[in-house]
Design a protein around this motif. Structure first.
Motif, PDB file in Angstrom:
ATOM      1  N   GLY A   1       0.782  16.924  -2.206  1.00 54.43           N
ATOM      2  CA  GLY A   1       0.480  16.227  -0.959  1.00 54.43           C
ATOM      3  C   GLY A   1       1.542  15.240  -0.522  1.00 54.43           C
ATOM      4  O   GLY A   1       1.793  15.067   0.675  1.00 54.43           O
ATOM      5  N   LYS A   2       2.203  14.591  -1.494  1.00 53.26           N
ATOM      6  CA  LYS A   2       3.228  13.597  -1.170  1.00 53.26           C
ATOM      7  C   LYS A   2       4.647  14.098  -1.439  1.00 53.26           C
ATOM      8  O   LYS A   2       5.602  13.329  -1.387  1.00 53.26           O
ATOM      9  N   ASN A   3       4.796  15.383  -1.753  1.00 49.45           N
ATOM     10  CA  ASN A   3       6.125  15.928  -2.082  1.00 49.45           C
ATOM     11  C   ASN A   3       6.784  15.135  -3.218  1.00 49.45           C
ATOM     12  O   ASN A   3       7.938  14.705  -3.120  1.00 49.45           O
ATOM     13  N   LEU A   4       6.039  14.948  -4.303  1.00 50.78           N
ATOM     14  CA  LEU A   4       6.507  14.133  -5.415  1.00 50.78           C
ATOM     15  C   LEU A   4       7.355  14.942  -6.391  1.00 50.78           C
ATOM     16  O   LEU A   4       7.185  16.153  -6.532  1.00 50.78           O
ATOM     17  N   THR A   5       8.255  14.247  -7.073  1.00 54.12           N
ATOM     18  CA  THR A   5       9.106  14.857  -8.093  1.00 54.12           C
ATOM     19  C   THR A   5       8.907  14.125  -9.413  1.00 54.12           C
ATOM     20  O   THR A   5       8.912  12.892  -9.446  1.00 54.12           O
ATOM     21  N   VAL A   6       8.734  14.885 -10.490  1.00 56.18           N
ATOM     22  CA  VAL A   6       8.638  14.313 -11.835  1.00 56.18           C
ATOM     23  C   VAL A   6       9.656  15.023 -12.713  1.00 56.18           C
ATOM     24  O   VAL A   6       9.693  16.251 -12.758  1.00 56.18           O
TER      25      VAL A   6
ATOM     26  N   GLY B   1       0.776  -1.226   0.000  1.00 53.07           N
ATOM     27  CA  GLY B   1       0.000   0.000   0.000  1.00 53.07           C
ATOM     28  C   GLY B   1       0.810   1.279   0.000  1.00 53.07           C
ATOM     29  O   GLY B   1       0.238   2.377  -0.050  1.00 53.07           O
ATOM     30  N   ASN B   2       2.132   1.161   0.037  1.00 54.88           N
ATOM     31  CA  ASN B   2       2.977   2.352   0.150  1.00 54.88           C
ATOM     32  C   ASN B   2       3.277   3.031  -1.177  1.00 54.88           C
ATOM     33  O   ASN B   2       3.517   4.234  -1.221  1.00 54.88           O
ATOM     34  N   GLY B   3       3.317   2.283  -2.261  1.00 57.54           N
ATOM     35  CA  GLY B   3       3.779   2.823  -3.529  1.00 57.54           C
ATOM     36  C   GLY B   3       5.287   2.684  -3.641  1.00 57.54           C
ATOM     37  O   GLY B   3       5.967   2.259  -2.699  1.00 57.54           O
ATOM     38  N   VAL B   4       5.835   3.047  -4.798  1.00 56.69           N
ATOM     39  CA  VAL B   4       7.270   2.874  -5.050  1.00 56.69           C
ATOM     40  C   VAL B   4       8.030   4.175  -4.825  1.00 56.69           C
ATOM     41  O   VAL B   4       7.487   5.273  -4.953  1.00 56.69           O
ATOM     42  N   ASP B   5       9.316   4.035  -4.513  1.00 57.31           N
ATOM     43  CA  ASP B   5      10.172   5.200  -4.286  1.00 57.31           C
ATOM     44  C   ASP B   5      10.643   5.825  -5.595  1.00 57.31           C
ATOM     45  O   ASP B   5      10.885   7.032  -5.665  1.00 57.31           O
ATOM     46  N   LEU B   6      10.788   4.993  -6.622  1.00 58.61           N
ATOM     47  CA  LEU B   6      11.246   5.464  -7.928  1.00 58.61           C
ATOM     48  C   LEU B   6      10.431   4.777  -9.003  1.00 58.61           C
ATOM     49  O   LEU B   6      10.249   3.557  -8.971  1.00 58.61           O
ATOM     50  N   LEU B   7       9.922   5.553  -9.959  1.00 55.07           N
ATOM     51  CA  LEU B   7       9.141   5.001 -11.064  1.00 55.07           C
ATOM     52  C   LEU B   7       9.797   5.428 -12.371  1.00 55.07           C
ATOM     53  O   LEU B   7      10.004   6.618 -12.607  1.00 55.07           O
ATOM     54  N   ILE B   8      10.148   4.447 -13.203  1.00 51.47           N
ATOM     55  CA  ILE B   8      10.786   4.710 -14.495  1.00 51.47           C
ATOM     56  C   ILE B   8       9.732   4.559 -15.582  1.00 51.47           C
ATOM     57  O   ILE B   8       9.263   3.462 -15.863  1.00 51.47           O
ATOM     58  N   GLU B   9       9.362   5.674 -16.206  1.00 55.22           N
ATOM     59  CA  GLU B   9       8.238   5.706 -17.145  1.00 55.22           C
ATOM     60  C   GLU B   9       8.704   5.834 -18.591  1.00 55.22           C
ATOM     61  O   GLU B   9       9.526   6.700 -18.917  1.00 55.22           O
ATOM     62  N   MET B  10       8.166   4.941 -19.445  1.00 56.58           N
ATOM     63  CA  MET B  10       8.415   5.104 -20.879  1.00 56.58           C
ATOM     64  C   MET B  10       7.288   4.516 -21.730  1.00 56.58           C
ATOM     65  O   MET B  10       7.468   4.252 -22.906  1.00 56.58           O
ATOM     66  N   VAL B  11       6.099   4.334 -21.138  1.00 54.27           N
ATOM     67  CA  VAL B  11       4.960   3.814 -21.892  1.00 54.27           C
ATOM     68  C   VAL B  11       4.162   4.956 -22.509  1.00 54.27           C
ATOM     69  O   VAL B  11       3.817   4.938 -23.682  1.00 54.27           O
ATOM     70  N   GLY B  12       3.860   5.984 -21.705  1.00 49.48           N
ATOM     71  CA  GLY B  12       3.095   7.120 -22.194  1.00 49.48           C
ATOM     72  C   GLY B  12       1.602   6.857 -22.191  1.00 49.48           C
ATOM     73  O   GLY B  12       1.124   5.834 -21.696  1.00 49.48           O
ATOM     74  N   GLY B  13       0.846   7.794 -22.755  1.00 48.81           N
ATOM     75  CA  GLY B  13      -0.596   7.642 -22.860  1.00 48.81           C
ATOM     76  C   GLY B  13      -1.271   7.510 -21.508  1.00 48.81           C
ATOM     77  O   GLY B  13      -0.848   8.105 -20.514  1.00 48.81           O
ATOM     78  N   GLU B  14      -2.331   6.714 -21.455  1.00 45.76           N
ATOM     79  CA  GLU B  14      -3.107   6.555 -20.233  1.00 45.76           C
ATOM     80  C   GLU B  14      -2.281   5.921 -19.114  1.00 45.76           C
ATOM     81  O   GLU B  14      -2.435   6.265 -17.941  1.00 45.76           O
ATOM     82  N   THR B  15      -1.385   5.000 -19.476  1.00 41.70           N
ATOM     83  CA  THR B  15      -0.521   4.392 -18.459  1.00 41.70           C
ATOM     84  C   THR B  15       0.334   5.452 -17.782  1.00 41.70           C
ATOM     85  O   THR B  15       0.462   5.482 -16.555  1.00 41.70           O
ATOM     86  N   GLY B  16       0.916   6.338 -18.571  1.00 44.14           N
ATOM     87  CA  GLY B  16       1.729   7.406 -18.002  1.00 44.14           C
ATOM     88  C   GLY B  16       0.940   8.291 -17.060  1.00 44.14           C
ATOM     89  O   GLY B  16       1.429   8.680 -15.988  1.00 44.14           O
TER      90      GLY B  16
ATOM     91  N   ALA C   1      -0.164  19.126 -11.718  1.00 44.63           N
ATOM     92  CA  ALA C   1       0.943  19.666 -10.929  1.00 44.63           C
ATOM     93  C   ALA C   1       0.552  19.773  -9.457  1.00 44.63           C
ATOM     94  O   ALA C   1       1.349  19.459  -8.559  1.00 44.63           O
ATOM     95  N   LEU C   2      -0.681  20.183  -9.198  1.00 48.12           N
ATOM     96  CA  LEU C   2      -1.136  20.299  -7.810  1.00 48.12           C
ATOM     97  C   LEU C   2      -1.234  18.931  -7.145  1.00 48.12           C
ATOM     98  O   LEU C   2      -1.110  18.814  -5.924  1.00 48.12           O
ATOM     99  N   GLY C   3      -1.441  17.892  -7.959  1.00 50.73           N
ATOM    100  CA  GLY C   3      -1.525  16.543  -7.416  1.00 50.73           C
ATOM    101  C   GLY C   3      -0.203  16.024  -6.878  1.00 50.73           C
ATOM    102  O   GLY C   3      -0.163  14.996  -6.196  1.00 50.73           O
ATOM    103  N   LEU C   4       0.892  16.742  -7.164  1.00 49.52           N
ATOM    104  CA  LEU C   4       2.207  16.332  -6.677  1.00 49.52           C
ATOM    105  C   LEU C   4       2.483  16.825  -5.257  1.00 49.52           C
ATOM    106  O   LEU C   4       3.392  16.332  -4.587  1.00 49.52           O
TER     107      LEU C   4
ATOM    108  N   CYS D   1       0.843   5.364  -8.090  1.00 48.69           N
ATOM    109  CA  CYS D   1       1.748   4.307  -7.621  1.00 48.69           C
ATOM    110  C   CYS D   1       2.925   4.836  -6.816  1.00 48.69           C
ATOM    111  O   CYS D   1       3.780   4.054  -6.390  1.00 48.69           O
ATOM    112  N   LEU D   2       3.002   6.151  -6.616  1.00 47.64           N
ATOM    113  CA  LEU D   2       4.182   6.745  -5.995  1.00 47.64           C
ATOM    114  C   LEU D   2       4.050   6.847  -4.479  1.00 47.64           C
ATOM    115  O   LEU D   2       3.005   7.220  -3.954  1.00 47.64           O
ATOM    116  N   ALA D   3       5.145   6.551  -3.794  1.00 51.96           N
ATOM    117  CA  ALA D   3       5.201   6.664  -2.338  1.00 51.96           C
ATOM    118  C   ALA D   3       5.464   8.109  -1.928  1.00 51.96           C
ATOM    119  O   ALA D   3       5.763   8.972  -2.765  1.00 51.96           O
ATOM    120  N   GLN D   4       5.367   8.388  -0.654  1.00 54.77           N
ATOM    121  CA  GLN D   4       5.688   9.710  -0.121  1.00 54.77           C
ATOM    122  C   GLN D   4       7.127  10.081  -0.497  1.00 54.77           C
ATOM    123  O   GLN D   4       8.064   9.319  -0.276  1.00 54.77           O
TER     124      GLN D   4
END
Length: 242
Positions: A176-181, A128-143, A171-174, A149-152
């Motif tokens: 609450g969890k102090n997320l970085t993209v 239930g925590n999510g991942v610390d690092l997410l490597i994205e290269m699919v794009g579209g709806e998956t992206g 951008a505002l959705g980032l 899926c991201l942890a705090q």
């Protein structure tokens, strides 16, 4: 030229013109090959391998990482390198056959990202925590769904889009969890950094710590090679041979 001799087997990074029998390259970008490393695997190391190391350069032992398209050229190396760094690896792919491949490479969990509940499966795999690092290269709806899926304090790195489709996130959705993209482009690295990555990869290969899958096409079948990639009918690295 100081580091290579006439007749020596070498490989080089090019800014263009690689689909040819002959090519020129800057001497600083020419790398001599060990005798036990063939050209196909060396090609995968020079681009996909360097990219994988760059994407993981801030990964720490004990962290969790989600690797999308994990059966591909970069993805398959990401799985192995992340495991070697002591991370828990969750890998996604689009078919059962590809998931079998990534599990054999050492992934702790394999998830089909074409299934509607794939984000819930990622959360279940991380308690239930999510991942610390997410490597994205699919794009579209998956992206677009990745943020779920991201942890705090987690980071998502985007380095491509296999689907050919861009995506948007809030951008505002980032906040609450102090997320970085952020994005990643291999050739934004300095020459010294790339040289260091290359030495590290050669060390992994000489120690037998990396499995590299290569599918070769003759140069005159370059168009078919592209169709196979676009149709997601390949795993590992696609190489054109002369």
């Amino acid at each position: 030229v100081k580091d290579a001799q006439i007749g020596q087997r070498v490989i080089a990074t090019l800014q263009g013109g690689g689909y040819a029998e002959y090519a020129t390259a800057k001497s600083a970008q020419v790398i001599p090959l060990p005798d036990d490393l063939d050209f196909g695997k060396a090609t995968a190391l020079l681009v996909q391998g360097l990219t994988a190391l760059g994407l993981l350069k801030n990964l720490r032992a004990g962290q969790s990482v989600l690797v999308h398209a994990a059966a591909g050229g970069v993805g398959s190396l990401l799985v192995q390198l992340a495991k070697s760094k002591g991370a828990r690896v969750i890998a996604t792919a689009s078919t059962r056959e590809k998931l079998d491949i990534v599990k054999n490479l050492g992934a702790d969990a394999g998830i089909n990202y074409t299934e509607a509940d794939w984000t819930e499966q990622v959360l279940a795999a991380t308690e239930g925590n999510g991942v610390d690092l997410l490597i994205e290269m699919v794009g579209g709806e998956t992206g677009a769904q990745n943020v779920k899926c991201l942890a705090q304090g987690a980071t998502m790195i985007v380095y491509g889009a296999a689907s050919g489709k861009d995506f948007s996130i809030s951008a505002l959705g980032l906040l609450g969890k102090n997320l970085t993209v952020r994005g990643y482009y291999l050739y934004g690295e300095t020459p010294d950094t790339l040289a260091g990555f290359t030495k590290e990869l050669m060390s992994y290969m000489s120690e037998g710590r990396l499995q590299i899958t290569v599918r070769e096409f003759p140069l005159d079948q370059a168009a078919e090679a592209h169709r196979a990639i676009e149709g997601r009918r390949t795993t590992g690295k696609v190489v054109l041979t002369i």
